[in-house]
Motif scaffolding. Structure first.
Motif, short mmCIF file in Angstrom:
data_model
loop_
_atom_site.label_atom_id
_atom_site.label_comp_id
_atom_site.label_asym_id
_atom_site.label_seq_id
_atom_site.Cartn_x
_atom_site.Cartn_y
_atom_site.Cartn_z
N ASP A 1 -7.63 -1.12 16.23
CA ASP A 1 -7.72 -0.75 17.63
C ASP A 1 -6.76 -1.66 18.39
OD1 ASP A 1 -9.00 -3.23 17.87
OD2 ASP A 1 -11.00 -2.35 17.89
N ARG A 2 -6.92 -1.78 19.67
CA ARG A 2 -5.95 -2.58 20.44
C ARG A 2 -6.04 -4.07 20.12
NH1 ARG A 2 -6.97 -0.50 26.36
NH2 ARG A 2 -8.43 -2.17 26.04
N PHE A 3 -7.16 -4.51 19.55
CA PHE A 3 -7.39 -5.94 19.39
C PHE A 3 -7.45 -6.44 17.95
CE2 PHE A 3 -9.54 -4.37 23.21
CZ PHE A 3 -8.74 -4.98 24.16
N ARG A 4 -7.71 -5.57 17.01
CA ARG A 4 -7.88 -6.03 15.63
C ARG A 4 -7.40 -4.97 14.65
NH1 ARG A 4 -14.24 -4.84 14.78
NH2 ARG A 4 -14.16 -2.86 15.87
N ARG A 5 -7.14 -5.41 13.43
CA ARG A 5 -6.70 -4.50 12.36
C ARG A 5 -7.49 -4.78 11.11
NH1 ARG A 5 -0.47 -5.50 13.80
NH2 ARG A 5 -0.39 -4.12 15.59
N SER A 6 -7.70 -3.74 10.31
CA SER A 6 -8.39 -3.91 9.03
C SER A 6 -7.43 -4.54 8.03
CB SER A 6 -8.86 -2.55 8.50
OG SER A 6 -7.75 -1.80 8.00
N PRO A 7 -7.96 -5.06 6.91
CA PRO A 7 -7.06 -5.44 5.82
C PRO A 7 -6.37 -4.17 5.28
CG PRO A 7 -9.28 -6.33 5.48
CD PRO A 7 -9.36 -5.36 6.63
N TRP A 8 -5.29 -4.35 4.55
CA TRP A 8 -4.60 -3.22 3.91
C TRP A 8 -5.49 -2.65 2.81
CZ3 TRP A 8 -0.53 -0.99 6.01
CH2 TRP A 8 0.28 -1.74 6.86
N SER A 9 -5.41 -1.33 2.62
CA SER A 9 -6.16 -0.67 1.55
C SER A 9 -5.55 -1.02 0.20
CB SER A 9 -6.13 0.85 1.73
OG SER A 9 -4.82 1.34 1.43
N VAL A 10 -6.25 -0.66 -0.85
CA VAL A 10 -5.70 -0.67 -2.20
C VAL A 10 -4.54 0.31 -2.21
CG1 VAL A 10 -6.26 -0.07 -4.59
CG2 VAL A 10 -7.95 -1.24 -3.17
N GLY A 11 -3.54 0.08 -3.03
CA GLY A 11 -2.38 0.97 -3.09
C GLY A 11 -2.70 2.31 -3.72
N SER A 12 -1.90 3.30 -3.35
CA SER A 12 -2.01 4.64 -3.94
C SER A 12 -1.46 4.62 -5.36
CB SER A 12 -1.19 5.64 -3.12
OG SER A 12 0.21 5.36 -3.27
N ALA A 13 -1.62 5.73 -6.05
CA ALA A 13 -0.90 5.91 -7.31
C ALA A 13 0.59 5.99 -6.98
CB ALA A 13 -1.35 7.21 -7.99
N ALA A 14 1.43 5.54 -7.90
CA ALA A 14 2.88 5.57 -7.68
C ALA A 14 3.37 7.02 -7.60
CB ALA A 14 3.59 4.82 -8.80
N ARG A 15 4.28 7.29 -6.67
CA ARG A 15 4.83 8.64 -6.50
C ARG A 15 6.35 8.57 -6.45
NH1 ARG A 15 1.01 10.32 -8.36
NH2 ARG A 15 -0.77 11.27 -7.36
N LEU A 16 7.00 9.46 -7.19
CA LEU A 16 8.46 9.57 -7.19
C LEU A 16 8.87 10.48 -6.04
CD1 LEU A 16 11.28 9.22 -8.49
CD2 LEU A 16 10.74 11.21 -9.91
#
Length: 137
Positions: free
Chosen positions: A106-121
């Motif tokens: 939101d305007r004041f805070r951010r979540s941690p980054w998610s786990v990464g997706s599967a690799a995509r070409l």
């Protein structure tokens, strides 16, 4: 604090004149996300982990963080997913493999980054590649 979104799903598709990737992540429906109005995606190029043909991938570059974007939702509804599309104009390169990760805020805070997706070409999906003799040269 905000919980990170679920690991995103990334799918490659062809748009007119471009190859693009669609990144989508479900947002947990809890109090911490009811105020999440912005989403952000980052991507990281991946390459072979070694000279053998094990198929394992490892990062070959730094994460590239895309700008925050507003999460849209139906009127009166909380957003249920972060759904964004990216292409070469965002710094992706054709023929390169990527992993994607997302976060919300939101305007004041951010979540941690998610786990990464599967690799995509990032390339024309095999099912859509022109057959021999069908080119428009």
């Amino acid at each position: 604090g905000l919980e990170p979104p679920a690991a995103p799903a990334a799918s490659v598709f062809c748009a007119p004149g471009a190859v693009r990737v669609h990144v989508e992540a479900a947002l947990p429906h809890d109090e911490s996300h009811s105020f999440a109005h912005y989403g952000q995606v980052r991507f990281q190029p991946m390459g072979p982990a070694d000279e053998t043909s094990s198929g394992e991938l490892m990062p070959i570059g730094d994460w590239v963080v895309c700008p925050m974007v507003e999460i849209s939702a139906s009127r009166g509804q909380e957003p249920r997913a972060l759904s964004l599309t990216f292409g070469e104009e965002d710094g992706l390169e054709l023929g390169q493999t990527y992993v994607f990760s997302v976060r919300v805020g939101d305007r004041f805070r951010r979540s941690p980054w998610s786990v990464g997706s599967a690799a995509r070409l990032l390339d024309v999906p095999a099912s859509m590649a022109p057959r021999g003799g069908e080119g428009n040269e």
